[in-house]
Design an enzyme around this catalytic site. Structure first.
Site, short mmCIF file in Angstrom:
data_model
loop_
_atom_site.label_atom_id
_atom_site.label_comp_id
_atom_site.label_asym_id
_atom_site.label_seq_id
_atom_site.Cartn_x
_atom_site.Cartn_y
_atom_site.Cartn_z
N ASP A 196 0.85 -1.20 0.00
CA ASP A 196 0.00 0.00 0.00
C ASP A 196 0.88 1.24 0.00
OD1 ASP A 196 -2.64 1.22 0.09
OD2 ASP A 196 -2.09 1.88 2.11
N GLU A 198 6.73 6.79 -3.85
CA GLU A 198 5.31 7.09 -4.10
C GLU A 198 4.96 8.58 -4.17
OE1 GLU A 198 3.86 5.22 -0.34
OE2 GLU A 198 2.72 7.07 -0.09
N HIS A 205 -1.68 3.86 -1.29
CA HIS A 205 -1.69 4.39 0.08
C HIS A 205 -3.13 4.69 0.53
CE1 HIS A 205 1.37 6.33 2.99
NE2 HIS A 205 0.30 5.97 3.67
C1 COI Z 1 -0.16 8.34 7.92
O1 COI Z 1 -1.09 8.61 8.69
O2 COI Z 1 1.01 8.66 8.22
C2 COI Z 1 -0.43 7.66 6.67
O3 COI Z 1 0.42 6.99 6.18
C3 COI Z 1 -1.72 7.90 6.00
C4 COI Z 1 -1.62 9.09 5.13
C5 COI Z 1 -1.49 8.78 3.68
C6 COI Z 1 -2.80 10.01 5.32
#
Ligand code: COI
Length: 332
Positions: free
Chosen positions: A259, A264, A297
Site C-alpha cells: 500500500d 510514491e 496508500h
Molecule cells: C499516515 O497517517 O502517516 C499515513 O500513512 C496515512 C496518510 C497517507 C494520510
C-alpha cells in the site's frame, strides 16, 4: 484565534466545516494547497497551522513559520518522517500528529489484501472477465494454517494481530518495545531474524526511521521461508524494492501487498489518465504481476479515519494555542 489548514481535500471539507461550526471562537482559513515555500505566506498572522502532506516540511518553510511567530504545527496523519526535525526545534515549533485516527482501518485493509492474495481472487477475477471459469492452476492457501509475523506492535500492528488471530493463524511479533499484554501471551520473538525464519506472512507496521530504511533487503529475504507473503501498509522505505523484485522473481516471495512504495510521493493519489502514463517503470512492473497487489496508500482511507484526522488535528492545534498543551505532541 486563527488556524490555517493546508492541503484540505474535498472529502475533508465537510468535517472541517462541521468542526468550525462547533468551534465558533476559532477563525479557520483553509486551502487545498500543500504547505511549501510558495504557500507558507498564507500562514502569516495565524496562531497555528494544521496540515497533511507527504512532501517534505522543509527547513525553509519551518524557518518562515518561525519568523511569523507560529509555534504550533498539527499534522492530520500519524507519520512524522517528512519533517525537518532540526528546523522545527530551532524555531521552537511544537508538532502534534494523530496517532490513532483508525488503526482498524489500516489493519482491515491489510488483511483484506492478504486474503485476496491467498485466495487468488485477482487472478480469478481476471480469468472470469475473459470467460475462463476453470479452477486450476490457481489453488489457494489458508490463513488458519499459517504463522503471521507482525513487525512492530503499535496500535496498527495490534489491530492487525487481532484479525489474524480471529482467522485462526498463529501470530508472532517483533518489536524493540514489548507490549505487556502481548508479552504475557508469549507472542514476541527476540530478533527480526527469528521472525523471518518462522513466518509464512510478514506484516510490516513500523514507522520509517533512519535505522530501518530498507530493512527488508536481499539479506533479510534470504532468511525468510520460501513462499513467504509480504504485506506493507506502513512506509515504502522499509523495503528495498529492487530486492523485493529479485525475491519475487526467484519465488522466495510468493506474493506481496504494497500500500506504500518508496518512490510514491508525486505518484500515488494522482490521475495519470492511463496505465502507460504512470511515470515509474519499476512500479508498473510490480502492478502487472498477478501476485503483487499495489494500492495507492489507501489503507487509511475510510470515513471514520478522515473525520478523526481532521477533528483530532484541529482539536490538538486549538489546545496548543489555548493551553500550550496537547496529548498528541510528538518528540522529533
Ligand atoms: C499516515 O497517517 O502517516 C499515513 O500513512 C496515512 C496518510 C497517507 C494520510
Amino acid at each position: 484565534m486563527k488556524i490555517v489548514a493546508y492541503g484540505i481535500r474535498d472529502d475533508e471539507k465537510p468535517y472541517l466545516d462541521k468542526w468550525s461550526e462547533e468551534n465558533s471562537n476559532v477563525e479557520v482559513q483553509s486551502t487545498g494547497d500543500l504547505l511549501d515555500e510558495s504557500t507558507v505566506e498564507l500562514a502569516k498572522g495565524a496562531d497555528g497551522v494544521v496540515t497533511y502532506q507527504q512532501k517534505p516540511y522543509t527547513a525553509e518553510v519551518l524557518d518562515k513559520l518561525g519568523s511569523f511567530g507560529i509555534k504550533f504545527l498539527s499534522l492530520r496523519n500519524v507519520g512524522v518522517d517528512n519533517i525537518d526535525a532540526d528546523a522545527a526545534k530551532r524555531n521552537g515549533i511544537q508538532v502534534t500528529n494523530v496517532p490513532a485516527y483508525s488503526p482498524e482501518a489500516i489493519a482491515e485493509f491489510t488483511v483484506t489484501q492478504l486474503m485476496r492474495l491467498l485466495r487468488r481472487t485477482p487472478t480469478f477475477d481476471k480469468k472470469q472477465s475473459q470467460g475462463d471459469l476453470r479452477w486450476a492452476p490457481d489453488i489457494a492457501e489458508e490463513l488458519n494454517q499459517m504463522t503471521v509475523g507482525v513487525f512492530a506492535t503499535g496500535r496498527i500492528g495490534r489491530a492487525a494481530m487481532k484479525i489474524y488471530q480471529g482467522f485462526g493463524a498463529k501470530v508472532i511479533a517483533y518489536d524493540v518495545f514489548h507490549n505487556p499484554e502481548l508479552e504475557k501471551q508469549g507472542i514476541y520473538v527476540e530478533t527480526p531474524e527469528e521472525l523471518y525464519a518462522q513466518s509464512d506472512v510478514i506484516s510490516l507496521h513500523a514507522p520509517a526511521t533512519k535505522e530501518n530504511e530498507h530493512m527488508l533487503n536481499d539479506d533479510a529475504f534470504s532468511k525468510m521461508k520460501d513462499g513467504v507473503y509480504i504485506l506493507n501498509p506502513a512506509r515504502g522505505a522499509l523495503i528495498d524494492t529492487d530486492a523485493l523484485v529479485r525475491a519475487l522473481d526467484s519465488g522466495k516471495v510468493a506474493g506481496a501487498a504494497l500500500d506504500v512504495y518508496e518512490d510514491e510521493v508525486g505518484i500515488f493519489n494522482t490521475d495519470f489518465g492511463s496505465f502507460d502514463k504512470i511515470p515509474d517503470e519499476r512500479l508498473k512492473g510490480l502492478m502487472k504481476r498477478d501476485n503483487v497487489l499495489v494500492s495507492p496508500h489507501i489503507a487509511f482511507y475510510t470515513k471514520r479515519a478522515v473525520r478523526n484526522m481532521v477533528y483530532f488535528a484541529m482539536d490538538a492545534n486549538k489546545s496548543l494555542i489555548e493551553t500550550g498543551k496537547s496529548d498528541k505532541l510528538v518528540e522529533l
